[in-house]
Design a protein around this motif. Structure first.
Motif: not given
Length: 345
Positions: A341-345, A328-334
């Motif tokens: 900022r953080w990210k999750f898959s 799955p794609m990685t989601t980058f959130v700001t």
């Protein structure tokens, strides 16, 4: 206003818009409207056209109306500059064409005089006596001034395209094998180029054959004497652009020898494009100054994520494929409130 100053203002504009500072956005827009002298390079390098183009859909009427005015005025200035450049290029190009045309006419006249089949010149003694009958006859016959008319090998009224097969040369057309062994793939490519040039042409088979063989020869040479996928793609591109019904001028100049076969083989698809295609590409490029998205990841605003630092739901996010295609794609959130900022898959 230079590019660096404009880039700084664009950043301020984006920040003010993100923070919801309507008055600041309006102030910056008014400054851009009065102080910027737009050009394509300036708007592209600073991304000003993209930033202001987005503001046209703003929910604040004062911002959207001002952004629309700026985009319209900038587009008008850019279009006017393009037309001016075309006029300037046309004036300089026409003078060059007239000069080269005069040279071609002179060359054609000299070659005719040197031809063994040309009639012998009239003795000077006979010229001194006026002959009204001969004079009227000479006016009816094609005069020496006829080459001044545009030379064309194109027959626009032709309904059935000429081909190598219809001309009876498809079996005899062969690629130039001086740079290697005979190759049936190259022979078929020569036939394709011949068909592209011959469709609406009135030129002799010999001339069309010479041009087709020459174009294929230099295309083969440009691709390191290979007949692989790159070579076949190049021949296909040449065939489609030369065959284009909206591009008779290019075929005519190639057949008449105004453009060498070596140059044709090395032309890009943009260089071979017809005037209508070029105009369309220019219009698209101009529109993209204001419609295209800025360089970088495409971000969307959402309230679906909650910031762990400030507990707000004002966030932007984008997705990117950082692992293998089956993952799955990685989601980058700001967080737009505190910048977390953080990210999750």
């Amino acid at each position: 206003m230079d590019a660096n100053t404009l880039t700084g203002l664009v950043k301020e504009l984006n920040t003010a818009n993100t923070d919801g500072k309507t008055e600041e956005v309006v102030r910056i827009l008014k400054k851009l409207k009065t102080e910027v002298e737009p050009s394509e390079d300036l708007l592209r390098s600073s991304k000003a056209g993209v930033a202001i183009g987005k503001l046209r859909s703003s929910s604040t009427s004062s911002i959207s109306s001002l952004a629309k005015e700026i985009v319209k005025s900038w587009r008008d200035v850019i279009e006017e500059n393009k037309k001016k450049r075309k006029r300037d290029d046309g004036d300089s190009g026409s003078s060059k064409k007239e000069e080269s045309g005069a040279k071609r006419v002179k060359a054609e006249g000299s070659s005719t005089a040197a031809s063994p089949s040309a009639p012998s010149p009239i003795p000077s003694t006979s010229v001194s006596t006026p002959d009204l009958k001969n004079e009227s006859t000479s006016k009816k016959s094609p005069s020496a001034d006829s080459p001044r008319q545009p030379l064309s090998t194109i027959d626009p009224s032709r309904t059935t395209p000429r081909t190598a097969k219809s001309d009876g040369v498809d079996k005899s057309l062969r690629a130039d094998s001086s740079d290697g062994a005979a190759d049936p793939v190259r022979d078929k490519c020569v036939v394709m180029i011949y068909d592209a040039l011959a469709g609406d042409s009135t030129a002799q088979n010999k001339i069309l054959t010479e041009r087709a063989v020459g174009i294929e020869k230099y295309a083969h040479k440009a691709l390191n004497y290979s007949t692989g996928n790159d070579y076949r793609g190049k021949i296909r591109s040449l065939y489609l652009n030369l065959k284009d019904k909206g591009n008779p001028a290019l075929r005519n100049e190639i057949v008449l020898g105004y453009i060498s076969t070596e140059k044709v083989a090395n032309m890009s698809k943009d260089e071979m494009a017809s005037e209508s295609v070029r105009a369309l590409n220019e219009k698209i490029a101009s529109d993209n100054l204001f419609k295209a998205k800025a360089v970088g990841e495409t971000q969307a605003e959402t309230d679906a994520f909650k910031c762990g630092r400030c507990q707000q739901r004002k966030c932007t996010y984008y997705q990117m494929q950082t692992r293998s295609a089956d993952e799955p794609m990685t989601t980058f959130v700001t967080c737009t409130n505190c910048g977390n900022r953080w990210k999750f898959s």
